[in-house]
Design a protein around this motif. Structure first.
Motif, mmCIF file in Angstrom:
data_model
loop_
_atom_site.group_PDB
_atom_site.id
_atom_site.type_symbol
_atom_site.label_atom_id
_atom_site.label_comp_id
_atom_site.label_asym_id
_atom_site.label_seq_id
_atom_site.Cartn_x
_atom_site.Cartn_y
_atom_site.Cartn_z
ATOM 1 N N LYS A 111 62.526 -32.306 22.538
ATOM 2 C CA LYS A 111 62.822 -31.746 23.852
ATOM 3 C C LYS A 111 62.600 -30.241 23.897
ATOM 4 C CE LYS A 111 66.145 -35.317 25.237
ATOM 5 N NZ LYS A 111 67.543 -35.600 25.615
ATOM 6 N N ASP A 112 62.770 -29.564 22.741
ATOM 7 C CA ASP A 112 62.520 -28.124 22.697
ATOM 8 C C ASP A 112 61.108 -27.805 22.199
ATOM 9 O OD1 ASP A 112 63.006 -29.000 20.160
ATOM 10 O OD2 ASP A 112 64.404 -27.404 19.618
ATOM 11 N N ASP A 113 60.217 -28.794 22.325
ATOM 12 C CA ASP A 113 58.778 -28.642 22.065
ATOM 13 C C ASP A 113 58.436 -28.287 20.619
ATOM 14 O OD1 ASP A 113 58.151 -29.288 24.684
ATOM 15 O OD2 ASP A 113 58.267 -27.208 25.363
ATOM 16 N N LYS A 114 59.200 -28.839 19.691
ATOM 17 C CA LYS A 114 58.860 -28.728 18.284
ATOM 18 C C LYS A 114 58.334 -30.069 17.789
ATOM 19 C CE LYS A 114 62.323 -25.174 17.271
ATOM 20 N NZ LYS A 114 63.531 -24.820 16.466
ATOM 21 N N TYR A 138 45.697 -53.045 28.069
ATOM 22 C CA TYR A 138 45.397 -53.665 26.780
ATOM 23 C C TYR A 138 45.232 -52.675 25.629
ATOM 24 C CZ TYR A 138 44.630 -58.197 29.014
ATOM 25 O OH TYR A 138 44.803 -59.377 29.687
ATOM 26 N N LEU A 139 45.184 -51.384 25.900
ATOM 27 C CA LEU A 139 44.938 -50.390 24.847
ATOM 28 C C LEU A 139 45.935 -49.251 24.956
ATOM 29 C CD1 LEU A 139 43.016 -49.232 22.583
ATOM 30 C CD2 LEU A 139 41.762 -48.102 24.446
ATOM 31 N N TRP A 140 46.593 -48.911 23.818
ATOM 32 C CA TRP A 140 47.483 -47.751 23.795
ATOM 33 C C TRP A 140 47.071 -46.808 22.662
ATOM 34 C CZ3 TRP A 140 49.928 -46.651 19.304
ATOM 35 C CH2 TRP A 140 50.276 -47.696 18.436
ATOM 36 N N GLY A 141 47.435 -45.553 22.823
ATOM 37 C CA GLY A 141 47.129 -44.579 21.785
ATOM 38 C C GLY A 141 48.097 -43.416 21.816
ATOM 39 N N VAL A 142 47.816 -42.419 20.985
ATOM 40 C CA VAL A 142 48.669 -41.241 20.861
ATOM 41 C C VAL A 142 47.828 -39.990 21.133
ATOM 42 C CG1 VAL A 142 50.185 -42.379 19.205
ATOM 43 C CG2 VAL A 142 48.240 -41.034 18.361
ATOM 44 N N TYR A 143 48.498 -38.841 21.192
ATOM 45 C CA TYR A 143 47.783 -37.594 21.475
ATOM 46 C C TYR A 143 46.823 -37.288 20.332
ATOM 47 C CZ TYR A 143 47.020 -33.142 23.748
ATOM 48 O OH TYR A 143 46.449 -32.093 24.416
ATOM 49 N N MET A 149 51.376 -26.983 21.587
ATOM 50 C CA MET A 149 51.074 -26.143 22.744
ATOM 51 C C MET A 149 50.398 -26.958 23.853
ATOM 52 S SD MET A 149 52.207 -23.155 21.971
ATOM 53 C CE MET A 149 51.408 -22.098 23.176
ATOM 54 N N PHE A 150 49.784 -28.064 23.473
ATOM 55 C CA PHE A 150 49.057 -28.870 24.453
ATOM 56 C C PHE A 150 49.718 -30.219 24.734
ATOM 57 C CE2 PHE A 150 45.837 -26.142 22.452
ATOM 58 C CZ PHE A 150 45.328 -25.505 23.576
ATOM 59 N N MET A 151 50.555 -30.683 23.825
ATOM 60 C CA MET A 151 51.199 -31.978 24.006
ATOM 61 C C MET A 151 52.210 -31.934 25.149
ATOM 62 S SD MET A 151 51.691 -32.895 19.948
ATOM 63 C CE MET A 151 52.464 -34.504 20.221
ATOM 64 N N LYS A 152 52.433 -33.084 25.769
ATOM 65 C CA LYS A 152 53.332 -33.173 26.909
ATOM 66 C C LYS A 152 54.307 -34.324 26.723
ATOM 67 C CE LYS A 152 51.021 -30.013 29.265
ATOM 68 N NZ LYS A 152 51.595 -28.679 29.594
ATOM 69 N N HIS A 153 55.449 -34.230 27.392
ATOM 70 C CA HIS A 153 56.412 -35.334 27.409
ATOM 71 C C HIS A 153 55.998 -36.290 28.524
ATOM 72 C CE1 HIS A 153 59.110 -33.380 24.552
ATOM 73 N NE2 HIS A 153 58.881 -32.259 25.208
ATOM 74 N N SER A 154 54.921 -37.004 28.282
ATOM 75 C CA SER A 154 54.403 -37.867 29.340
ATOM 76 C C SER A 154 53.757 -39.118 28.755
ATOM 77 C CB SER A 154 53.379 -37.118 30.195
ATOM 78 O OG SER A 154 52.211 -36.825 29.450
ATOM 79 N N TYR A 205 50.526 -42.064 24.774
ATOM 80 C CA TYR A 205 51.767 -41.331 24.532
ATOM 81 C C TYR A 205 51.396 -39.906 24.157
ATOM 82 C CZ TYR A 205 54.115 -45.860 24.532
ATOM 83 O OH TYR A 205 54.601 -47.098 24.894
ATOM 84 N N ASN A 206 51.648 -38.978 25.080
ATOM 85 C CA ASN A 206 51.220 -37.599 24.875
ATOM 86 C C ASN A 206 52.231 -36.747 24.121
ATOM 87 O OD1 ASN A 206 48.678 -37.827 26.355
ATOM 88 N ND2 ASN A 206 50.000 -38.127 28.135
ATOM 89 N N ASP A 207 53.317 -37.378 23.659
ATOM 90 C CA ASP A 207 54.324 -36.661 22.875
ATOM 91 C C ASP A 207 54.362 -37.150 21.424
ATOM 92 O OD1 ASP A 207 55.319 -39.167 23.465
ATOM 93 O OD2 ASP A 207 57.373 -38.485 23.859
ATOM 94 N N ILE A 208 53.390 -37.965 21.030
ATOM 95 C CA ILE A 208 53.328 -38.478 19.668
ATOM 96 C C ILE A 208 51.920 -38.259 19.133
ATOM 97 C CG2 ILE A 208 53.472 -40.549 18.203
ATOM 98 C CD1 ILE A 208 55.505 -41.664 20.204
#
Length: 263
Positions: A111-114, A138-143, A149-154, A205-208
């Motif tokens: 949550k504190d962007d670490k 049918y397809l999932w992935g990660v950042y 600095m670029f990842m998001k909680h989204s 998953y833009n936070d992983i």
């Protein structure tokens, strides 16, 4: 964009397998990906290592701890043919998590962007497949980059790059989902496009993300500049409304996905 209807087989979202394509990197696999999965308490019987030939099979059996994986399977040489073989090896409807052989660990954005180590992989994989079913994708992935600095909680479902290093999919024996040999080196970009075109979206998953060393010895083992150039030319020609060319600072050919492409 209208989705094409594809009937899913009844598969429990708690069931999944892990497929690891690997070539001449038993040392990397034994020190990185397999320990990563073990730390997360992934049962070894879920883990399938796909190698290129019988010689490689013997070497992997010699060097890998047999308690760290379930099966070693002889498939095809080359990442694109091997990924296609993996899809055809498992029945349709199988939940497949694909892992590269050199993943040191997964990390998540707090949550504190670490960025902190992320070891609840079993729960994450199950949740990811449950979400695919819920959203009829049918397809999932990660950042794709380890950079807070670029990842998001989204959690996004539009057209995004689903990197091949760690991703999951509900298996279909559909030729229109298999990347071309002309996209070698960028086959995960073409895979992202093909799933998007067929299903109307991909889940990211833009936070992983993950820790690895790109372009390590072994694996593709080829002229990477020429490989990137060939893939860039193929993708830009094949998907002109989706893909645009770009270049790294050292001149290496790359591509980018256009935002909100007109199809």
């Amino acid at each position: 964009m209208k989705k094409k209807k594809t009937k899913k087989k009844s598969v429990r979202s708690s069931d999944y397998v892990i497929a690891i394509p690997s070539y001449q990197r038993w040392n990397e696999l034994s020190k990185k990906t397999l320990p990563t999965l073990k730390k997360s308490r992934i049962h070894k019987d879920k883990i399938h290592v796909f190698v290129a030939n019988k010689t490689e099979e013997k070497l992997y059996k010699k060097h890998l701890d047999p308690t760290s994986y379930g099966k070693i399977i002889v498939g095809k040489k080359g990442l694109v043919p091997q990924r296609r073989y993996i899809s055809q090896y498992f029945p349709e409807g199988t939940h497949i998590v694909s892992f590269d052989d050199d993943v040191k660990n997964l990390v998540r954005l707090t949550k504190d962007d670490k960025l902190v180590p992320f070891t609840k992989l079993d729960a994450f994989f199950k949740k990811a497949f449950q979400t695919l079913h819920k959203k009829k994708l049918y397809l999932w992935g990660v950042y794709p980059v380890k950079n807070n600095m670029f990842m998001k909680h989204s959690l996004t479902t539009d057209l995004r790059f689903i990197i091949g290093v760690v991703h999951g999919y509900i298996n279909r024996h559909s030729k229109d989902l298999y990347p071309s040999l002309k996209s070698v080196g960028k086959e995960d970009i073409e895979q992202s496009i093909l799933f998007y075109l067929k299903d109307g979206g991909v889940l990211r998953y833009n936070d992983i993300t993950f820790s690895t060393v790109f372009n390590a010895p072994g694996g593709l083992g080829t002229d990477r500049y020429q490989m990137n150039k060939n893939a860039q030319e193929y993708l830009c020609k094949t998907y002109p409304n989706i893909v645009k060319p770009r270049f790294r600072s050292d001149g290496t050919p790359e591509v980018s996905l256009k935002p909100n492409p007109s199809l």
